[in-house]
Design a protein around this motif. Sequence first.
Motif, PDB file in Angstrom:
ATOM      1  N   THR A 105     -46.954  20.544  21.430  1.00 44.50           N
ATOM      2  CA  THR A 105     -46.645  20.140  22.798  1.00 44.50           C
ATOM      3  C   THR A 105     -45.509  19.144  22.779  1.00 44.50           C
ATOM      4  N   GLU A 106     -44.680  19.195  23.784  1.00 38.90           N
ATOM      5  CA  GLU A 106     -43.555  18.268  23.877  1.00 38.90           C
ATOM      6  C   GLU A 106     -43.832  17.147  24.859  1.00 38.90           C
ATOM      7  N   LYS A 107     -45.045  17.081  25.378  1.00 37.66           N
ATOM      8  CA  LYS A 107     -45.355  16.052  26.364  1.00 37.66           C
ATOM      9  C   LYS A 107     -45.441  14.686  25.684  1.00 37.66           C
ATOM     10  N   GLY A 108     -45.059  13.672  26.424  1.00 43.81           N
ATOM     11  CA  GLY A 108     -45.191  12.304  25.922  1.00 43.81           C
ATOM     12  C   GLY A 108     -44.038  11.840  25.057  1.00 43.81           C
ATOM     13  N   LEU A 109     -43.010  12.664  24.885  1.00 45.78           N
ATOM     14  CA  LEU A 109     -41.872  12.238  24.083  1.00 45.78           C
ATOM     15  C   LEU A 109     -41.060  11.209  24.850  1.00 45.78           C
ATOM     16  N   PHE A 114     -33.747  13.010  20.024  1.00 45.31           N
ATOM     17  CA  PHE A 114     -34.376  12.971  21.344  1.00 45.31           C
ATOM     18  C   PHE A 114     -33.426  13.521  22.401  1.00 45.31           C
ATOM     19  N   ALA A 115     -32.144  13.168  22.282  1.00 43.10           N
ATOM     20  CA  ALA A 115     -31.152  13.692  23.226  1.00 43.10           C
ATOM     21  C   ALA A 115     -31.046  15.206  23.097  1.00 43.10           C
ATOM     22  N   GLY A 146     -32.403  20.547  25.328  1.00 49.99           N
ATOM     23  CA  GLY A 146     -33.055  21.846  25.217  1.00 49.99           C
ATOM     24  C   GLY A 146     -34.058  22.087  26.329  1.00 49.99           C
ATOM     25  N   GLN A 147     -34.842  21.055  26.663  1.00 48.63           N
ATOM     26  CA  GLN A 147     -35.855  21.215  27.694  1.00 48.63           C
ATOM     27  C   GLN A 147     -35.243  21.338  29.083  1.00 48.63           C
ATOM     28  N   SER A 148     -34.182  20.618  29.329  1.00 45.84           N
ATOM     29  CA  SER A 148     -33.605  20.609  30.675  1.00 45.84           C
ATOM     30  C   SER A 148     -32.630  21.752  30.909  1.00 45.84           C
ATOM     31  N   THR A 149     -31.854  22.096  29.883  1.00 44.61           N
ATOM     32  CA  THR A 149     -30.781  23.068  30.081  1.00 44.61           C
ATOM     33  C   THR A 149     -30.731  24.134  28.998  1.00 44.61           C
ATOM     34  N   GLY A 150     -30.815  23.733  27.759  1.00 48.32           N
ATOM     35  CA  GLY A 150     -30.531  24.618  26.644  1.00 48.32           C
ATOM     36  C   GLY A 150     -31.383  25.872  26.598  1.00 48.32           C
ATOM     37  N   ILE A 161     -28.813  27.987  19.934  1.00 47.66           N
ATOM     38  CA  ILE A 161     -29.311  26.989  20.889  1.00 47.66           C
ATOM     39  C   ILE A 161     -30.811  26.778  20.684  1.00 47.66           C
ATOM     40  N   ARG A 162     -31.553  27.867  20.521  1.00 49.98           N
ATOM     41  CA  ARG A 162     -33.000  27.750  20.330  1.00 49.98           C
ATOM     42  C   ARG A 162     -33.344  27.126  18.988  1.00 49.98           C
TER      43      ARG A 162
END
Length: 313
Positions: free
Chosen positions: A125-129, A255-256, A261-265, A300-301
């Motif tokens: 999970t990527e939550k909490g990063l 982190f960037a 990746g989460q927002s655009t990639g 990208i992935r």
Amino acid sequence: FQMTAVYSRQRDYYKAGLGANEGLLAWKEREIDREIRLQYYHLQSLLEKDSLLRQLDTVYARLSVAADLRLRTGESNALEKNSADAFLQQLRLQRQQLQHDFRASQHRLGNLVNSGELWLPLAATEKGLSVMQPDTQLLSEHPLIRYFDGQKNLIISQTALEKSRLSPEFGIGYSNLSIIGWQSPDGVGQRYYGGGDRFHIGQITLGLPIFNAATKSRIRAGEASAQVTMAEKEAAYRKIQADWQQWQEEYARQFAAVQYGQSTGLALSNQIMQNAEKSLRAGEISYMDWTLLMNQAIQIRLGYLDALSALRR
């Protein structure tokens, strides 16, 4: 018996030895914990990459079928079909290699947790990063620093114990015995002494260390060893501090990349793959153009997965 300071310093020495061993234990436990965590996250990363390769396998398999059909109808040449088959076989080879790496990592994880079973990680999970804020107070509490502190205290206690052994020793003795038989107390007359006649002897002794060159040498060696340990601790602290700063920069960079990746990639990668496949089927782009677009989407992935894996560590 010795001076009370000797026994007190002996007690301090054994306490320092216990503290040093506890520091070493905490250090080794933290290292094992870190290795377990790294192997666990590595398994998660391999599962995510395998999921990506499975999706690509489906895409390339459809492309191989389409290329075969285009070849039969004369719409393309054998080069396109051979290239599609080569990409598909290369992709499946990568999946096989990834599965071997996954099994090897499972065995390493099982060895670290002292188990013969093959472990599977939970879904990632990527939550909490979030961006980590540096806390230099944690550096002084690092297990390696605590280990050096324990070693320093042990050497100092041992040196103090050696110094205390230069102090004098005292002894008190008492004897109670009998001399059965005829004896001459005054050197002239004779008297018979039986078992009931007791002779009492008391003594008090004082021992002073005379040959103490070896003890003094051990004291000087202990003082020098304490200075070496302090220098090693300072060097270790500076390295930990440098690693900490480097880790902060690396964490911010990864982190960037994850945020991108989460927002655009990832969304952009999906769009590129979908549009490329549609354009290829419609004949709007060539197979080579499709390959370039697919490679761009895959990179990208993969970049996102690599950044996420580095961030978890």
